[in-house]
Design a protein around this motif. Structure first.
Motif, PDB file in Angstrom:
ATOM      1  N   LYS A 179       0.810  -1.214   0.000  1.00 42.24           N
ATOM      2  CA  LYS A 179       0.000   0.000   0.000  1.00 42.24           C
ATOM      3  C   LYS A 179       0.844   1.265   0.000  1.00 42.24           C
ATOM      4  CE  LYS A 179      -3.828   2.233   2.501  1.00 42.24           C
ATOM      5  NZ  LYS A 179      -4.818   2.067   3.599  1.00 42.24           N
ATOM      6  N   ILE A 181      -9.456  -4.209  -3.250  1.00 41.95           N
ATOM      7  CA  ILE A 181      -9.050  -4.001  -1.860  1.00 41.95           C
ATOM      8  C   ILE A 181      -7.521  -3.927  -1.846  1.00 41.95           C
ATOM      9  CG2 ILE A 181      -9.020  -4.995   0.460  1.00 41.95           C
ATOM     10  CD1 ILE A 181     -11.567  -6.517  -0.270  1.00 41.95           C
ATOM     11  N   GLY A 194      -6.758   2.573   7.884  1.00 45.24           N
ATOM     12  CA  GLY A 194      -7.363   3.769   7.309  1.00 45.24           C
ATOM     13  C   GLY A 194      -8.570   4.221   8.110  1.00 45.24           C
ATOM     14  N   PRO A 195      -9.490   4.978   7.494  1.00 41.86           N
ATOM     15  CA  PRO A 195     -10.709   5.420   8.176  1.00 41.86           C
ATOM     16  C   PRO A 195     -11.537   4.230   8.651  1.00 41.86           C
ATOM     17  CG  PRO A 195     -10.379   6.633   6.125  1.00 41.86           C
ATOM     18  CD  PRO A 195      -9.379   5.526   6.120  1.00 41.86           C
ATOM     19  N   ASP A 240     -14.772   3.438   8.975  1.00 46.12           N
ATOM     20  CA  ASP A 240     -15.882   2.924   8.172  1.00 46.12           C
ATOM     21  C   ASP A 240     -15.374   2.145   6.958  1.00 46.12           C
ATOM     22  OD1 ASP A 240     -17.602   4.077   9.942  1.00 46.12           O
ATOM     23  OD2 ASP A 240     -18.094   5.816   8.687  1.00 46.12           O
ATOM     24  N   GLU A 241     -14.365   2.686   6.313  1.00 42.25           N
ATOM     25  CA  GLU A 241     -13.809   2.032   5.131  1.00 42.25           C
ATOM     26  C   GLU A 241     -13.172   0.691   5.511  1.00 42.25           C
ATOM     27  OE1 GLU A 241      -9.754   2.770   2.737  1.00 42.25           O
ATOM     28  OE2 GLU A 241     -11.208   4.401   2.504  1.00 42.25           O
ATOM     29  N   VAL A 242     -12.416   0.669   6.592  1.00 42.35           N
ATOM     30  CA  VAL A 242     -11.753  -0.555   7.023  1.00 42.35           C
ATOM     31  C   VAL A 242     -12.766  -1.632   7.368  1.00 42.35           C
ATOM     32  CG1 VAL A 242     -10.358  -1.575   8.868  1.00 42.35           C
ATOM     33  CG2 VAL A 242      -9.617   0.554   7.779  1.00 42.35           C
ATOM     34  N   GLU A 243     -13.831  -1.284   8.078  1.00 45.37           N
ATOM     35  CA  GLU A 243     -14.829  -2.278   8.470  1.00 45.37           C
ATOM     36  C   GLU A 243     -15.521  -2.879   7.250  1.00 45.37           C
ATOM     37  OE1 GLU A 243     -15.299  -3.619  11.421  1.00 45.37           O
ATOM     38  OE2 GLU A 243     -13.608  -2.377  12.046  1.00 45.37           O
ATOM     39  N   ALA A 244     -15.860  -2.043   6.269  1.00 47.65           N
ATOM     40  CA  ALA A 244     -16.531  -2.534   5.065  1.00 47.65           C
ATOM     41  C   ALA A 244     -15.617  -3.470   4.277  1.00 47.65           C
ATOM     42  CB  ALA A 244     -16.974  -1.355   4.197  1.00 47.65           C
ATOM     43  N   GLU A 245     -14.348  -3.084   4.105  1.00 52.40           N
ATOM     44  CA  GLU A 245     -13.416  -3.897   3.340  1.00 52.40           C
ATOM     45  C   GLU A 245     -13.049  -5.174   4.088  1.00 52.40           C
ATOM     46  OE1 GLU A 245     -10.086  -1.506   2.196  1.00 52.40           O
ATOM     47  OE2 GLU A 245     -11.135  -0.729   0.422  1.00 52.40           O
TER      48      GLU A 245
END
Length: 508
Positions: free
Chosen positions: A181, A269, A307-308, A310-315
């Motif tokens: 990354k 991802i 990362g943020p 919300d983004e981490v939880e979704a991914e």
């Protein structure tokens, strides 16, 4: 110390053929006296026991005792030492912590080792501009520790980050677990102060990483000490991520784990890290660390998102679903930072821990496209069986950067077979569309394999670039480029001549 900003190098000596080098000059008391004119006497090592401490780096099968070792304390003294070498026509090798794994810091005969171990100051943490200014002997992990109180860190994190130095990272363009990354050293170095082969001092790059003209900063990073010595580095610092989620997933086969990596990236991802370990490497690491690895699992992936929130939880939900689809037999998600660090300790201790299951081993470093991970791991296993040797695999799966560990016994006479297998694995990576090295460099180890990856014209151009910086091949000669000495008379464990074995001659 006079300093200038370097323009694009030009000129040359006409000595542009790959492998050409100025013959070494005998080193004697006169040279030692010359160094003592610029350094205190106790910083010039001439006794054999002291010099022998510098005879190799982490690739211990290649050794050469240097004629002298000098330990400058700052950039002025580094430049003064290089000028002494230039006046006396003596080659030199810059050395940091000696953790390299390609023989890149191995001394040369009748040459000088310029150790940078005393240049260990963090000169500045510039919070506002998110930069750190460092001397080359600063350990990689020390940078993040110094930046942590300000919510910042340094992203490149080689497994040896507790002991490897930023100067060595610059020389090899080191990566680490989070390079998928965040990129390699070259993506985080903005500016460098460099001492060239004649002792002059130049600045490459700038406060923002940019300068007019060719990217000489990028050219120098990864040049393995063949263009000069870095004496000061300005690196980019990043903000500490808001959230980090990690999963340790076991798989029924190496192929299933390799296919999982490809599908994760195909799903758009981009994890902060994707590391793979096989059963051999997990067996060794678990014995050393108790990190909670499943030693009888054929393969495991350590995958980390950051990362943020919300983004981490979704991914993360999507990522674990992909693991399940590929037959993951166990998924362990550390709940606390301390538990996550324990998992990473298991991964980063793997190289050293392999010593628990093998008396000797060679760490190789190559790259293949992610889509060919399963294929290359299958081929490596077959090559190991054919050679009668075990191969442990632990590597940066996200960017296809392999680190096969060839296990052998020197006492059992297996060194030559292990060295051949290690070389064959590196060249297999090229065959499958990859490269000879991802981050450990070419050094002494893979110089003879360079023609497998580059044409003679390619190598000639590279050598001309090197000569623009170092016309007389004084900087770390005999490394990277194939030469008759390396390819015909490779240094390494002593092998007696047949006449010596017959008792006709004896070794002096």
């Amino acid at each position: 110390m006079p300093e200038r900003t370097m323009e694009a190098p030009h000129g040359g000596t006409g000595n542009d053929a790959p492998g050409a080098a100025t013959p070494p000059v005998a080193v004697g008391p006169e040279l030692a006296r010359a160094f003592r004119d610029v350094l205190p006497a106790d910083l010039v090592i001439t006794d054999e026991v002291g010099r022998r401490s510098y005879e190799c780096d982490g690739l211990t099968g290649f050794r050469q005792i240097p004629a002298l070792v000098v330990l400058p304390r700052d950039a002025d003294e580094v430049a003064a030492c290089v000028r002494v070498c230039a006046r006396h026509g003596v080659p030199f090798v810059a050395r940091g912590a000696g953790t390299g794994l390609s023989g890149g810091a191995m001394p040369v005969a009748d040459g000088v080792v310029i150790s940078l171990q005393k240049l260990r100051r963090i000169l500045e943490i510039d919070v506002e501009n998110r930069r750190a200014v460092l001397e080359p002997g600063v350990y990689n992990l020390e940078i993040s520790k110094a930046a942590a109180p300000y919510g910042l860190y340094y992203a490149p994190d080689p497994s040896s980050q507790q002991v490897c130095t930023i100067g060595g990272n610059v020389a090899e363009n080191s990566g680490g677990a989070h390079c998928l990354k965040y990129g390699f050293t070259t993506n985080h170095v903005l500016e460098m102060e460099v001492v060239l082969a004649d002792g002059s001092v130049v600045t490459l790059g700038g406060p923002t990483g940019e300068q007019a003209g060719p990217d000489l900063r990028g050219l120098f990073i990864g040049s393995e000490g063949t263009l000069g010595i870095c004496t000061k580095v300005t690196v980019r610092l990043l903000q500490t991520p808001e959230t980090v989620r990690t999963v340790l997933a076991d798989f029924p086969s190496i192929e299933a784990a390799g296919d999982t990596v490809g599908d994760i990236v195909d799903a758009a991802i981009i994890p902060a890290a994707v590391e793979m370990m096989d059963s051999l490497s997990m067996e060794a690491s678990e014995a050393a660390t108790g990190a909670g690895l499943t030693v009888d699992a054929p393969a495991a992936l350590i995958i980390e998102l950051d990362g943020p929130a919300d983004e981490v939880e979704a991914e993360f939900s999507h990522l674990t679903a992909i693991c399940e689809r590929h037959g993951a037999t166990r998924m362990h998600v550390p709940a606390e930072a301390e538990e996550r660090q324990k998992v990473w300790k298991g991964r980063k201790a793997a190289f050293a821990a392999v010593g628990r299951i093998s008396p000797d081993y060679i760490v190789q470093d190559g790259v293949v496209p992610r889509t060919r991970l399963a294929e290359v791991l299958t081929r490596i296993a077959e090559m190991g069986r054919d050679a009668g040797l075990r191969v442990a695999n632990v590597f940066h799966a996200g960017d296809g950067n392999l680190h096969p560990l060839v296990l052998y016994s020197e006492a059992a006479g297996e060194h030559d077979a292990a060295e051949k297998l290690s070389t064959d694995i590196a060249e297999l990576c090229v065959e499958l569309g990859g490269s000879l090295s991802g981050e450990h460099g070419i050094g002494t180890d893979k110089a003879c394999s360079m023609p497998r990856m580059f044409s003679s014209d390619d190598l000639a151009v590279m050598h001309r670039v090197r000569h623009a910086f170092d016309p007389d091949d004084r900087c770390n000669p005999g490394k990277v480029f194939p030469t008759p000495r390396l390819c015909g008379e490779r240094p390494g464990p002593y092998r007696p001549h047949p006449l010596e074995e017959a008792g006709v001659i004896e070794r002096l």
